[in-house]
Enzyme design. Sequence first.
Site, PDB file in Angstrom:
ATOM      1  N   ASP A 137       0.849  -1.192   0.000  1.00 52.64           N
ATOM      2  CA  ASP A 137       0.000   0.000   0.000  1.00 52.64           C
ATOM      3  C   ASP A 137       0.887   1.244   0.000  1.00 52.64           C
ATOM      4  OD1 ASP A 137      -2.228   1.618   0.139  1.00 52.64           O
ATOM      5  OD2 ASP A 137      -2.499   1.370   2.304  1.00 52.64           O
TER       6      ASP A 137
ATOM      7  N   GLN B 197       0.269  11.776  -5.305  1.00 50.98           N
ATOM      8  CA  GLN B 197       0.341  12.035  -3.871  1.00 50.98           C
ATOM      9  C   GLN B 197       1.695  11.617  -3.285  1.00 50.98           C
ATOM     10  OE1 GLN B 197      -3.436  11.471  -1.532  1.00 50.98           O
ATOM     11  NE2 GLN B 197      -4.046  10.280  -3.314  1.00 50.98           N
TER      12      GLN B 197
END
Length: 649
Positions: free
Chosen positions: A228, A259
């Site tokens: 992740d 991001q």
Amino acid sequence: MATTFLDYDQELNEEQKQVVFSKGGPTLVIAGAGSGKTRTITYRVARLIEEGVSPRSIFLATFTNKAAREMLHRVECLLGMSIQEVWGGTFHHLCNLILRREARAVGYDHSYTILDREDQKEVLELCLEDLKIDRKNRRFPKADLLVNVFSLSRNTLLSIEDIVAKHCPQFMEWTSHISHLSALYQERKRQTNVMDFDDLLWYVWWLLREDQGVRKKYGNMFHHILVDEYQDTNRIQAEIVDFLAEVHRNLLVVGDDAQSIYAFRGAHFANILEFPKRYPDCTVYKLETNYRSTAAILDLANAVIAHNKYQFPKVLRPVRGKGNKPVVIAVQNVSEQAQYVASLVLELRHEGYRLEDMAVLYRAHYQSMEIQVEFTRRGIPFMVRSGIRFFEQAHIKDVVAYLKLIVNPLDELAWKRVLRLYPGIGKATAERIWQVVKESPDPLGAVEREEVRALLPVHGEESFQALVNTLFRLEELALSPASAIQMILERGYAEYVERHYADYRDRLQDVEELARFATRYSSIEDFLSELALLGEVEAERIVEGALPDEKIVLSTVHQAKGLEWGCVFVVWLCEGGFPLAQSINRPEDVEEERRLFYVACTRAKDFLFLSYPLFTETSSARTTLRRPSRFLREISPSYYTKHFLRDVR
């Protein structure tokens, strides 16, 4: 295909289902903000287990241990079964698990303890003393800076020389000394059987690289590897998962290149950008359906990030309706900016928004000062996401040091910290006692030797005996960590706190809370490992106001990543404020600043307010005209509504 028990059609959209039902092999998932990546990973793990994959063969690396626990708990709820055998957690946690098995292969005993940042600085100070560098007459970097240099070197796989040249060229004259110090630091840690956080990664990486047998062992063990927040991984983390994936090649990484905002701490943007080059046969999926923000907010965010050159192009598509356009507001100065924010906060609160559903975001912490002053003046309760971490407080570290001695009686820093808690034992005496203890085959038993007793001043003998009795009792009883903490309190530490601190009640309550937390663990070793690996546990600075149960959040954008609020204010959107002045000369830095702004905008669900001061004052009281941030100037005004402060008073 295995029978489907879960209702994937009901719970997932088509983009998410493609990922969950992917056939394996190298897989890159570009997950846009608010697109349900956590749900997607959760259902992917559930689907693997549903298809017959053994939980113990799944390796799930997450940004925080909390995230892993929440994902795996959700999987257990979905499947109605325990999956405790899944290897889930942060890279540091997972590497710690591997090293507990393989420590001897890297020259350590499996009972090593883990240093936190303050401990690292103390070890470095000891090494500096050994080097006998004259730091008074010539400028030499402080331990804090050296810790950062060593950490960046490890995590980026760059030499000390390269790190010094790039990040602190003012100390290049000391490069050879810093390199020598790094070697001394590593050796001292090995001698005392301690590691820092970076060692956990580095030794696993080294072991997988150098030992084909170990690499094959863990490669065979992990049939499926999921990562992740892949955009936040550093070089060493990416190489670790590449090594582990060599055998089965079922590597699924999830992240959002838009991001990627942690280059300052070693995150390697190229990991996600170049994944298809490292795995030419990879499948790329995109999650572009956004469940968080209104269409108007997403229109602006998409327009902002479109100006980045290096990215996987994507367009966030809203599930929600159009909503209100973001508001861009020019204010006279930062004081008026604070007044504007406070006024709108109170207005929104009056209209039904709770304070905890609002946030003020800024690029650098100093930019919150005026906001804090204004909120205090108006009685608006707030919290700043910063402060001394709970486990870094002196009284907590004192108690933990006792526990470290029981697990690893060769822990130099723990010995010296505990010894100095007792009257009559200062730094010099503690050092002499340590010199005796470390040479003994029975370090704990050495404190009974006459050689140690002779080192004590007369007025320190009684208190030292109390320490000896406590350590022997703790070792003898093999208590749970919670019971051990209670015994430490009862056998003198509570009295020490009462004698030394005006706020002793608060400090004793902290230790009681530590004991309560410790009830989750059956062994002191597990408890200490968890303490060392805990992530973002931060103290809160709170100004009480009319509603003490409500607090608006003030946060840097970095600390806000992963969070969301109904109403978001982004302040200081002027050149030199956001982006920061030091970031505007390098294209790659400007792109990261733009990603930061994109992250800030996509935190908002309903309302987004973007403000900038027309003028700012310098420390010499000179007024400087400010240009609006390039991130505002480069997008069409059609994406927002423009106001001046007088329009919203």
